[in-house]
Design a protein around this motif. Sequence first.
Motif, mmCIF file in Angstrom:
data_model
loop_
_atom_site.group_PDB
_atom_site.id
_atom_site.type_symbol
_atom_site.label_atom_id
_atom_site.label_comp_id
_atom_site.label_asym_id
_atom_site.label_seq_id
_atom_site.Cartn_x
_atom_site.Cartn_y
_atom_site.Cartn_z
ATOM 1 N N ILE A 1 0.913 -1.282 -0.007
ATOM 2 C CA ILE A 1 -0.020 0.217 -0.016
ATOM 3 C C ILE A 1 0.810 1.040 -0.018
ATOM 4 O O ILE A 1 1.520 1.320 0.905
ATOM 5 C CB ILE A 1 -1.029 0.088 1.342
ATOM 6 N N ASN A 2 0.854 2.000 -1.126
ATOM 7 C CA ASN A 2 1.620 3.272 -1.213
ATOM 8 C C ASN A 2 0.972 4.470 -0.979
ATOM 9 O O ASN A 2 0.074 4.966 -2.023
ATOM 10 C CB ASN A 2 2.241 3.390 -2.497
ATOM 11 N N PRO A 3 1.007 5.090 0.146
ATOM 12 C CA PRO A 3 0.386 6.566 0.122
ATOM 13 C C PRO A 3 1.252 7.785 0.027
ATOM 14 O O PRO A 3 2.411 7.485 0.070
ATOM 15 C CB PRO A 3 -0.080 6.503 1.859
ATOM 16 N N THR A 4 0.776 8.930 -0.204
ATOM 17 C CA THR A 4 1.686 10.000 -0.323
ATOM 18 C C THR A 4 1.688 10.395 1.208
ATOM 19 O O THR A 4 1.575 9.770 2.140
ATOM 20 C CB THR A 4 1.197 10.996 -1.115
ATOM 21 N N GLU A 5 1.709 11.888 1.288
ATOM 22 C CA GLU A 5 1.770 12.486 2.742
ATOM 23 C C GLU A 5 0.511 12.240 3.408
ATOM 24 O O GLU A 5 -0.511 12.051 2.957
ATOM 25 C CB GLU A 5 1.946 14.000 2.606
ATOM 26 N N GLU B 1 -3.440 20.692 7.170
ATOM 27 C CA GLU B 1 -4.766 20.941 7.590
ATOM 28 C C GLU B 1 -5.720 19.695 7.249
ATOM 29 O O GLU B 1 -5.364 19.060 5.999
ATOM 30 C CB GLU B 1 -5.651 22.232 6.862
ATOM 31 N N PRO B 2 -6.543 19.415 7.980
ATOM 32 C CA PRO B 2 -7.620 18.189 7.434
ATOM 33 C C PRO B 2 -8.147 18.376 6.124
ATOM 34 O O PRO B 2 -8.555 19.501 5.800
ATOM 35 C CB PRO B 2 -8.796 18.494 8.589
ATOM 36 N N GLY B 3 -8.160 17.422 5.368
ATOM 37 C CA GLY B 3 -8.393 17.215 4.075
ATOM 38 C C GLY B 3 -7.436 17.698 2.987
ATOM 39 O O GLY B 3 -7.512 17.633 1.730
ATOM 40 N N GLU B 4 -6.376 18.360 3.464
ATOM 41 C CA GLU B 4 -5.307 18.981 2.480
ATOM 42 C C GLU B 4 -4.527 17.570 2.146
ATOM 43 O O GLU B 4 -3.993 17.596 0.900
ATOM 44 C CB GLU B 4 -4.376 19.708 3.426
ATOM 45 N N VAL B 5 -4.035 16.651 2.554
ATOM 46 C CA VAL B 5 -3.551 15.400 2.237
ATOM 47 C C VAL B 5 -4.400 14.054 2.881
ATOM 48 O O VAL B 5 -5.273 14.397 3.367
ATOM 49 C CB VAL B 5 -2.142 15.372 2.772
ATOM 50 N N GLU C 1 -0.724 -4.303 -5.466
ATOM 51 C CA GLU C 1 -0.247 -2.892 -5.215
ATOM 52 C C GLU C 1 -1.528 -1.946 -5.194
ATOM 53 O O GLU C 1 -2.193 -1.924 -6.117
ATOM 54 C CB GLU C 1 0.850 -2.438 -5.935
ATOM 55 N N LEU C 2 -1.457 -1.114 -3.935
ATOM 56 C CA LEU C 2 -2.669 0.061 -4.203
ATOM 57 C C LEU C 2 -2.032 1.060 -3.702
ATOM 58 O O LEU C 2 -1.190 1.495 -2.881
ATOM 59 C CB LEU C 2 -3.667 -0.625 -3.005
ATOM 60 N N ASP C 3 -2.110 2.248 -4.867
ATOM 61 C CA ASP C 3 -1.393 3.594 -4.476
ATOM 62 C C ASP C 3 -2.626 4.527 -3.968
ATOM 63 O O ASP C 3 -3.635 4.495 -4.573
ATOM 64 C CB ASP C 3 -0.925 3.904 -5.767
ATOM 65 N N LEU C 4 -2.327 5.378 -3.105
ATOM 66 C CA LEU C 4 -3.190 5.973 -2.350
ATOM 67 C C LEU C 4 -2.821 7.601 -2.433
ATOM 68 O O LEU C 4 -1.973 7.820 -1.164
ATOM 69 C CB LEU C 4 -3.940 5.612 -0.975
ATOM 70 N N TYR C 5 -3.040 8.172 -3.205
ATOM 71 C CA TYR C 5 -2.136 9.701 -3.452
ATOM 72 C C TYR C 5 -3.407 10.850 -3.239
ATOM 73 O O TYR C 5 -4.422 10.845 -3.526
ATOM 74 C CB TYR C 5 -1.689 9.791 -4.843
ATOM 75 N N ARG C 6 -2.706 11.808 -2.496
ATOM 76 C CA ARG C 6 -3.589 12.990 -2.549
ATOM 77 C C ARG C 6 -3.696 13.509 -3.713
ATOM 78 O O ARG C 6 -2.947 13.402 -4.762
ATOM 79 C CB ARG C 6 -2.757 14.095 -1.536
ATOM 80 N N ARG C 7 -4.863 14.204 -4.219
ATOM 81 C CA ARG C 7 -5.452 14.392 -5.679
ATOM 82 C C ARG C 7 -4.453 15.302 -6.310
ATOM 83 O O ARG C 7 -4.351 15.331 -7.688
ATOM 84 C CB ARG C 7 -6.819 15.035 -5.523
ATOM 85 N N ASP C 8 -3.694 16.415 -5.565
ATOM 86 C CA ASP C 8 -2.868 17.253 -6.499
ATOM 87 C C ASP C 8 -1.568 16.902 -6.298
ATOM 88 O O ASP C 8 -0.693 17.638 -6.789
ATOM 89 C CB ASP C 8 -3.129 18.522 -5.848
ATOM 90 N N LYS C 9 -1.181 15.578 -6.169
ATOM 91 C CA LYS C 9 0.319 14.919 -6.061
ATOM 92 C C LYS C 9 1.125 15.246 -7.352
ATOM 93 O O LYS C 9 2.170 15.589 -7.247
ATOM 94 C CB LYS C 9 0.409 13.703 -5.606
ATOM 95 N N PHE C 10 0.438 15.225 -8.498
ATOM 96 C CA PHE C 10 1.082 15.294 -9.817
ATOM 97 C C PHE C 10 1.236 16.631 -10.385
ATOM 98 O O PHE C 10 1.189 16.906 -11.273
ATOM 99 C CB PHE C 10 0.801 14.317 -10.799
ATOM 100 N N SER C 11 0.255 17.567 -9.605
ATOM 101 C CA SER C 11 0.263 18.892 -10.388
ATOM 102 C C SER C 11 1.464 19.876 -10.370
ATOM 103 O O SER C 11 2.218 19.503 -9.172
ATOM 104 C CB SER C 11 -0.882 19.842 -9.441
ATOM 105 N N GLY C 12 1.749 20.223 -11.132
ATOM 106 C CA GLY C 12 2.977 21.180 -11.479
ATOM 107 C C GLY C 12 4.212 20.206 -11.877
ATOM 108 O O GLY C 12 5.159 20.809 -12.145
ATOM 109 N N TRP C 13 4.050 18.858 -11.971
ATOM 110 C CA TRP C 13 5.142 18.110 -12.510
ATOM 111 C C TRP C 13 5.627 18.660 -13.926
ATOM 112 O O TRP C 13 4.410 18.903 -14.902
ATOM 113 C CB TRP C 13 4.947 16.459 -12.399
#
Length: 244
Positions: free
Chosen positions: A183-187, A205-209, A232-244
């Motif tokens: 299980i792969n989370p981001t922050e 803040e709550p809901g930010e990540v 494998e299950l990736d669980l990323y915050r929705r804006d993780k790839f923004s700005g890449w």
Amino acid sequence: MTALADQSVLLTGASSGIGEATAHALAADGADLSLLARRKERLTTLADELEASHDIETLVVPTDMREEAAVAEAVDRTAETFGGIDVVISNAGLGRGSSVEDLSTEEYQAMMDTNVDGSFFLTRAVIEHLRRSEGNLIFVGSFAGKYPRPFNPVYAASKWWVRGFAMSVAGQVGEDGIGVSVINPTEVRTEFGSKDGTAFEDRFEPGEVTEPEEVAEAIAFAAAQDNSTVNELDLYRRDKFSGW
């Protein structure tokens, strides 16, 4: 019947964050829980909460995952107490330092001892039990185990190791009926990072990540599989790839 009724789960890093949230999620699914971490008081409080809220049994096993003998003893106690082990969740992990130039040998060793050696000691000790139960072995990985982490290469390397180890173990024990998941989370909003700076639970803040309860739900889903496996299950915050 709940998803994990009459099943026993060994959970490392159970005293806070993702581990604590996972304990609550699995208890709600009916699992009996062996709770491992270094902080005995937190484990005891958690065990009391779980038993008061759910019709389950708990076992508190204060354990330093860096200690080979302690890990083996904790696994043996769990199997003896519950008559076997159905699910193992390798969640204990930590991050230290930042750049390679500034990382002390002590910080390097702490990450490798916990994230790498601890995962190995646990896996080696539980395979025989999971083979008997045809159970699930679940590793908590990280976004950093799939993509470069320029501000902390050693932490990233330890999580790449965990992911590569898990995938290779899956190939070795799959024919024995053991499911292996990563299980792969981001922050995640936990106390992670508090040793060297601001904890994620204070930084965001709550809901930010991602919240620890979200990761716990993903782990519980993988734990409930009894035929196929969540590879494998990736669980990323929705804006993780923004700005890449």
